[in-house]
Design a protein around this motif. Structure first.
Motif, PDB file in Angstrom:
ATOM      1  N   ARG A 127      15.787  17.984  18.432  1.00 14.29           N
ATOM      2  CA  ARG A 127      16.712  17.924  17.290  1.00 14.29           C
ATOM      3  C   ARG A 127      17.006  16.478  16.950  1.00 14.29           C
ATOM      4  O   ARG A 127      16.964  15.617  17.842  1.00 14.29           O
ATOM      5  N   PRO A 128      17.335  16.193  15.688  1.00 18.12           N
ATOM      6  CA  PRO A 128      17.672  14.812  15.321  1.00 18.12           C
ATOM      7  C   PRO A 128      18.981  14.374  15.981  1.00 18.12           C
ATOM      8  O   PRO A 128      19.922  15.157  16.110  1.00 18.12           O
ATOM      9  N   VAL A 129      19.033  13.116  16.425  1.00 17.66           N
ATOM     10  CA  VAL A 129      20.275  12.500  16.913  1.00 17.66           C
ATOM     11  C   VAL A 129      20.386  11.130  16.266  1.00 17.66           C
ATOM     12  O   VAL A 129      19.381  10.556  15.823  1.00 17.66           O
ATOM     13  N   SER A 130      21.599  10.602  16.223  1.00 13.23           N
ATOM     14  CA  SER A 130      21.791   9.310  15.576  1.00 13.23           C
ATOM     15  C   SER A 130      21.109   8.215  16.397  1.00 13.23           C
ATOM     16  O   SER A 130      20.891   8.355  17.605  1.00 13.23           O
ATOM     17  N   ALA A 131      20.808   7.108  15.729  1.00 18.04           N
ATOM     18  CA  ALA A 131      20.147   5.982  16.387  1.00 18.04           C
ATOM     19  C   ALA A 131      21.011   5.434  17.514  1.00 18.04           C
ATOM     20  O   ALA A 131      20.498   5.046  18.577  1.00 18.04           O
ATOM     21  N   ASP A 132      22.340   5.404  17.307  1.00 18.19           N
ATOM     22  CA  ASP A 132      23.249   4.885  18.324  1.00 18.19           C
ATOM     23  C   ASP A 132      23.219   5.755  19.580  1.00 18.19           C
ATOM     24  O   ASP A 132      23.145   5.238  20.702  1.00 18.19           O
ATOM     25  N   VAL A 133      23.264   7.066  19.374  1.00 16.24           N
ATOM     26  CA  VAL A 133      23.234   7.987  20.512  1.00 16.24           C
ATOM     27  C   VAL A 133      21.893   7.887  21.239  1.00 16.24           C
ATOM     28  O   VAL A 133      21.841   7.856  22.476  1.00 16.24           O
ATOM     29  N   ARG A 134      20.807   7.838  20.505  1.00 14.37           N
ATOM     30  CA  ARG A 134      19.489   7.724  21.129  1.00 14.37           C
ATOM     31  C   ARG A 134      19.391   6.464  21.979  1.00 14.37           C
ATOM     32  O   ARG A 134      18.865   6.482  23.100  1.00 14.37           O
ATOM     33  N   THR A 135      19.923   5.354  21.472  1.00 14.57           N
ATOM     34  CA  THR A 135      19.894   4.096  22.220  1.00 14.57           C
ATOM     35  C   THR A 135      20.665   4.224  23.529  1.00 14.57           C
ATOM     36  O   THR A 135      20.203   3.771  24.589  1.00 14.57           O
ATOM     37  N   LYS A 136      21.862   4.844  23.483  1.00 13.55           N
ATOM     38  CA  LYS A 136      22.674   5.024  24.687  1.00 13.55           C
ATOM     39  C   LYS A 136      21.938   5.874  25.727  1.00 13.55           C
ATOM     40  O   LYS A 136      21.925   5.559  26.923  1.00 13.55           O
ATOM     41  N   VAL A 137      21.320   6.958  25.261  1.00 16.29           N
ATOM     42  CA  VAL A 137      20.619   7.860  26.180  1.00 16.29           C
ATOM     43  C   VAL A 137      19.411   7.168  26.798  1.00 16.29           C
ATOM     44  O   VAL A 137      19.180   7.245  28.010  1.00 16.29           O
ATOM     45  N   GLU A 138      18.639   6.477  25.976  1.00 16.96           N
ATOM     46  CA  GLU A 138      17.439   5.808  26.491  1.00 16.96           C
ATOM     47  C   GLU A 138      17.808   4.705  27.478  1.00 16.96           C
ATOM     48  O   GLU A 138      17.096   4.482  28.468  1.00 16.96           O
ATOM     49  N   ARG A 139      18.954   4.000  27.229  1.00 15.97           N
ATOM     50  CA  ARG A 139      19.406   2.973  28.164  1.00 15.97           C
ATOM     51  C   ARG A 139      19.799   3.607  29.493  1.00 15.97           C
ATOM     52  O   ARG A 139      19.451   3.097  30.575  1.00 15.97           O
ATOM     53  N   ALA A 140      20.493   4.740  29.431  1.00 13.34           N
ATOM     54  CA  ALA A 140      20.902   5.439  30.657  1.00 13.34           C
ATOM     55  C   ALA A 140      19.683   5.934  31.440  1.00 13.34           C
ATOM     56  O   ALA A 140      19.648   5.881  32.674  1.00 13.34           O
ATOM     57  N   ILE A 141      18.666   6.414  30.735  1.00 15.88           N
ATOM     58  CA  ILE A 141      17.433   6.880  31.385  1.00 15.88           C
ATOM     59  C   ILE A 141      16.774   5.738  32.153  1.00 15.88           C
ATOM     60  O   ILE A 141      16.336   5.907  33.300  1.00 15.88           O
ATOM     61  N   ARG A 142      16.727   4.550  31.532  1.00 13.65           N
ATOM     62  CA  ARG A 142      16.115   3.395  32.195  1.00 13.65           C
ATOM     63  C   ARG A 142      16.935   2.952  33.409  1.00 13.65           C
ATOM     64  O   ARG A 142      16.383   2.642  34.468  1.00 13.65           O
ATOM     65  N   GLU A 143      18.241   2.914  33.245  1.00 13.45           N
ATOM     66  CA  GLU A 143      19.120   2.465  34.331  1.00 13.45           C
ATOM     67  C   GLU A 143      19.000   3.382  35.549  1.00 13.45           C
ATOM     68  O   GLU A 143      19.000   2.928  36.698  1.00 13.45           O
ATOM     69  N   LEU A 144      18.931   4.685  35.294  1.00 14.28           N
ATOM     70  CA  LEU A 144      18.898   5.657  36.395  1.00 14.28           C
ATOM     71  C   LEU A 144      17.479   6.008  36.845  1.00 14.28           C
ATOM     72  O   LEU A 144      17.305   6.763  37.808  1.00 14.28           O
ATOM     73  N   ASN A 145      16.491   5.454  36.123  1.00  9.87           N
ATOM     74  CA  ASN A 145      15.093   5.802  36.420  1.00  9.87           C
ATOM     75  C   ASN A 145      14.898   7.312  36.409  1.00  9.87           C
ATOM     76  O   ASN A 145      14.269   7.902  37.294  1.00  9.87           O
ATOM     77  N   TYR A 146      15.441   7.930  35.396  1.00 11.08           N
ATOM     78  CA  TYR A 146      15.421   9.395  35.283  1.00 11.08           C
ATOM     79  C   TYR A 146      14.031   9.874  34.876  1.00 11.08           C
ATOM     80  O   TYR A 146      13.405   9.334  33.951  1.00 11.08           O
ATOM     81  N   VAL A 147      13.526  10.904  35.583  1.00  4.51           N
ATOM     82  CA  VAL A 147      12.242  11.532  35.255  1.00  4.51           C
ATOM     83  C   VAL A 147      12.507  12.976  34.872  1.00  4.51           C
ATOM     84  O   VAL A 147      12.997  13.764  35.690  1.00  4.51           O
ATOM     85  N   PRO A 148      12.226  13.369  33.616  1.00  2.06           N
ATOM     86  CA  PRO A 148      12.465  14.760  33.197  1.00  2.06           C
ATOM     87  C   PRO A 148      11.678  15.743  34.046  1.00  2.06           C
ATOM     88  O   PRO A 148      10.577  15.440  34.513  1.00  2.06           O
ATOM     89  N   SER A 149      12.226  16.919  34.259  1.00  5.73           N
ATOM     90  CA  SER A 149      11.564  17.965  35.041  1.00  5.73           C
ATOM     91  C   SER A 149      10.425  18.578  34.243  1.00  5.73           C
ATOM     92  O   SER A 149      10.650  19.193  33.201  1.00  5.73           O
ATOM     93  N   ALA A 150       9.210  18.394  34.753  1.00  9.47           N
ATOM     94  CA  ALA A 150       8.047  18.977  34.076  1.00  9.47           C
ATOM     95  C   ALA A 150       8.109  20.494  34.098  1.00  9.47           C
ATOM     96  O   ALA A 150       7.687  21.170  33.156  1.00  9.47           O
ATOM     97  N   VAL A 151       8.647  21.055  35.206  1.00  7.67           N
ATOM     98  CA  VAL A 151       8.738  22.516  35.309  1.00  7.67           C
ATOM     99  C   VAL A 151       9.670  23.071  34.235  1.00  7.67           C
ATOM    100  O   VAL A 151       9.341  24.034  33.536  1.00  7.67           O
TER     101      VAL A 151
END
Length: 345
Positions: free
Chosen positions: A26-50
């Motif tokens: 779904r579409p999200v705002s650019a600001d929200v996307r930036t926050k989420v992507e920064r958090a993913i990098r900080e936590l080294n989050y890997v989405p569950s393939a399953v």
């Protein structure tokens, strides 16, 4: 390991919002996307393939099941499959059955439990139970190299009979009449087709096959060595057609141990054109086609089925690769008695 809820807490958003960013659902705002992507990098989050595969009902993975992972032929085939899958964004689960039909069936169940999108199979010999099991499988299937009797599936293979005919004709045209043949297990269709090509070439020139000139072995270097030793000690052929390159390499060793020069005393030709044949001494003559190209074709054929480019439920297709003769140093003209006398003089 970080979870999607951890990412949501750091980004200050809901975990469903994180899911929308990760999956572009779904579409999200650019600001929200930036926050989420920064958090993913900080936590080294890997989405569950399953989890993602359960949602999408696809895993972008295929299974590859071969009968002998130590055989360079299947190693090259696997590399070709991997190359073809990489072109389309697929990953490969690799399994080796050790030529054991029971182990083959066990690995098949494991691969299906991994929710693969499709399967490429090089069968470990005849197995009626396997054919019935595969017929009930939900995943698209491509059989490579060895056909499975009673199964309607896409098949990618080289023209085994013509390849054997080309190899044998090459020896005949070099003047050889006393030709031995080392075959793989007679229970496999591949062996039967290659022996048939050998017999057809010999019959086409009216050449009699000496008793004991066809020796059954397995598709390994040691098997070729044992079979060639038997031929050289009994039939004493001037040339040997080995039904795969590994057996041909074994034959080179057997000839060398007996003080025979190749091709001066005995020519040797294999089948498959594996890379290793370029580096034997002498280099091995062979027939075949790029094994990596065969694997790549199998992968792309399967992905056509998965993607719907090939109509679901349509009859299995047969894609046959034409073999070619590759004459190297291990085959040469028959040295006749008159030639020997002239050399001695």
């Amino acid at each position: 390991m970080a979870t999607i809820k951890d990412v949501a807490a750091v980004a200050g958003v809901s975990f469903t919002t994180v899911s929308h960013v990760v999956n572009n659902s779904r579409p999200v705002s650019a600001d929200v996307r930036t926050k989420v992507e920064r958090a993913i990098r900080e936590l080294n989050y890997v989405p569950s393939a399953v989890a993602r595969s359960l949602k999408a009902r696809a895993t972008a993975t295929i299974g590859l099941l071969v009968p002998n992972g130590t055989n360079p032929y299947f190693a090259e085939l696997a590399r070709g499959v991997e190359d073809g899958c990489a072109q389309k964004g697929y990953c490969v689960f690799f399994c080796n059955s050790d030529d054991d039909p029971a182990k083959q069936r066990s690995y098949l169940r494991v691969l299906q439990e991994k929710r693969i999108d499709g399967l490429i199979l090089a069968s470990a010999g005849e197995d009626a139970v396997l054919a019935a099991t595969l017929a009930e499988a939900r995943e698209p299937l491509v059989v490579v190299d060895r056909n499975i009797e009673g199964l309607d599936a896409d098949l990618v293979q080289i023209d085994h009979e013509r390849g054997a005919w080309l190899a044998t004709r090459h020896l005949i045209e070099l003047g050889h009449l006393r030709i031995g043949c080392i075959t793989g297990p007679v229970s496999t269709a591949v062996s039967a087709m290659r022996v048939h090509g050998f017999l057809r070439a010999m019959a086409g020139r009216g050449i009699e096959i000496p008793p004991g000139a066809i020796v059954e072995s397995d598709f390994s270097g040691s098997g070729g060595y044992r079979a060639a030793a038997q031929l050289l000690d009994t039939v004493r052929p001037t040339a040997i057609f080995a039904c795969n390159d590994m057996m041909g390499i074994g034959a080179l060793r057997a000839a060398a141990e007996r003080g025979l020069s190749v091709p001066g005393d005995c020519s040797v030709i294999g089948f498959d054109d594996i890379e290793f044949g370029h580096f034997t001494w002498p280099t091995l003559s062979t027939v075949g086609q790029s094994v990596r190209a065969l694997g790549e074709m199998a992968a792309l054929t399967l992905i056509e089925r998965i993607s719907g480019a090939a109509e679901a439920g349509a009859p299995g297709r047969r894609r046959l690769m034409a073999p070619r003769l590759i004459a190297r140093e291990s085959t040469g003209p028959l040295v006749s008695v008159s030639d020997v006398k002239s050399l001695a003089a």
